[in-house]
Structures are given as structure tokens and as C-alpha cells.
Design a protein around this motif. Structure first.
Motif, PDB file in Angstrom:
ATOM      1  N   TYR A 156       0.836  -1.204   0.000  1.00 10.97           N
ATOM      2  CA  TYR A 156       0.000   0.000   0.000  1.00 10.97           C
ATOM      3  C   TYR A 156       0.871   1.254   0.000  1.00 10.97           C
ATOM      4  O   TYR A 156       0.611   2.200  -0.743  1.00 10.97           O
ATOM      5  CB  TYR A 156      -0.901   0.052   1.236  1.00 10.97           C
ATOM      6  N   LEU A 180       2.552   1.778  -3.414  1.00 13.84           N
ATOM      7  CA  LEU A 180       1.598   2.251  -4.417  1.00 13.84           C
ATOM      8  C   LEU A 180       1.257   3.720  -4.192  1.00 13.84           C
ATOM      9  O   LEU A 180       1.269   4.524  -5.130  1.00 13.84           O
ATOM     10  CB  LEU A 180       0.323   1.407  -4.384  1.00 13.84           C
ATOM     11  N   THR A 213       4.059   5.960  -5.250  1.00 10.51           N
ATOM     12  CA  THR A 213       4.084   6.121  -6.707  1.00 10.51           C
ATOM     13  C   THR A 213       3.023   7.118  -7.167  1.00 10.51           C
ATOM     14  O   THR A 213       3.283   7.983  -8.013  1.00 10.51           O
ATOM     15  CB  THR A 213       3.860   4.757  -7.395  1.00 10.51           C
ATOM     16  N   GLN A 214       1.837   7.008  -6.602  1.00 12.48           N
ATOM     17  CA  GLN A 214       0.753   7.919  -6.981  1.00 12.48           C
ATOM     18  C   GLN A 214       1.083   9.365  -6.607  1.00 12.48           C
ATOM     19  O   GLN A 214       0.849  10.282  -7.396  1.00 12.48           O
ATOM     20  CB  GLN A 214      -0.553   7.490  -6.305  1.00 12.48           C
TER      21      GLN A 214
END
Length: 102
Positions: free
Chosen positions: A53, A56, A59-60
Motif C-alpha cells: 500500500y 503504491l 508512486t501515486q
């Protein structure tokens, strides 16, 4: 005193276990050991899920706002699942990186 209630020195105990394994053709794993191994696997899954999590979301955030500042990396690594999920929702409306971490 029965053989099962005597304490064996560690090398003797290990030899006894090895003999049992050879005689039965199975690894000797005590019930308590199986429980411990299961718990460790489950903890590892949870930890891996949380790390996923965080990766991710990292990265976002980087894609939306550019390079992550060190303070954001620290917060991501320290966060639990609930917090990461909240931040994942907040990134959708965030105008600044600071808005993600409110």
C-alpha cells in the motif's frame, strides 16, 4: 523418572529429534512450533500488504506532485493500513502534497 519427563542436553535432544525424523520419515514440528510458524506467516502477509500500500501510494503521490520529500517518505513508511487507505482517498482531491497527509 520417565524418559519423556527428563531434560536432555541440547545435543542429545537434537539427536533424539533427528532419530525420530529418520524413523518416521517426517519432520518433527511440535504443535506450538506450527502455531508460531503460522502466526509469523500471517504477520508477514500483513506487513507485506502494508508495504505494498505504501509503495503504491508513494508512486501515486510522486506522479501527481513530483519527487517525494523525505518527510513524506517517513510518514508513508510509518503508517498503518487504515491511515494509508485514508491518504489513498485524499490524494484524489489533494491540490498539494500536504493535503494528502491531513
Amino acid at each position: 523418572m520417565s524418559a519423556s519427563s527428563r531434560e536432555l542436553p541440547e545435543p542429545a535432544f537434537e539427536n533424539a529429534i533427528q532419530q525420530i525424523e529418520e524413523e518416521t520419515g517426517m519432520s518433527y514440528v511440535a504443535s506450538i512450533e506450527r502455531v508460531r510458524l503460522k502466526r509469523e506467516r500471517e504477520e508477514g502477509k500483513v506487513e507485506g500488504k502494508t508495504e505494498g500500500y505504501a509503495a503504491l501510494l508513494s508512486t501515486q503521490i510522486a506522479r501527481k506532485f513530483g519527487t517525494l520529500p523525505d518527510w513524506a517518505k517517513v510518514r508513508l513508511v510509518a503508517a498503518d493500513d487504515i491511515t494509508l487507505n485514508r491518504w489513498a482517498e485524499q490524494i484524489l482531491d489533494a491540490q498539494r502534497i500536504e493535503d494528502v497527509f491531513k
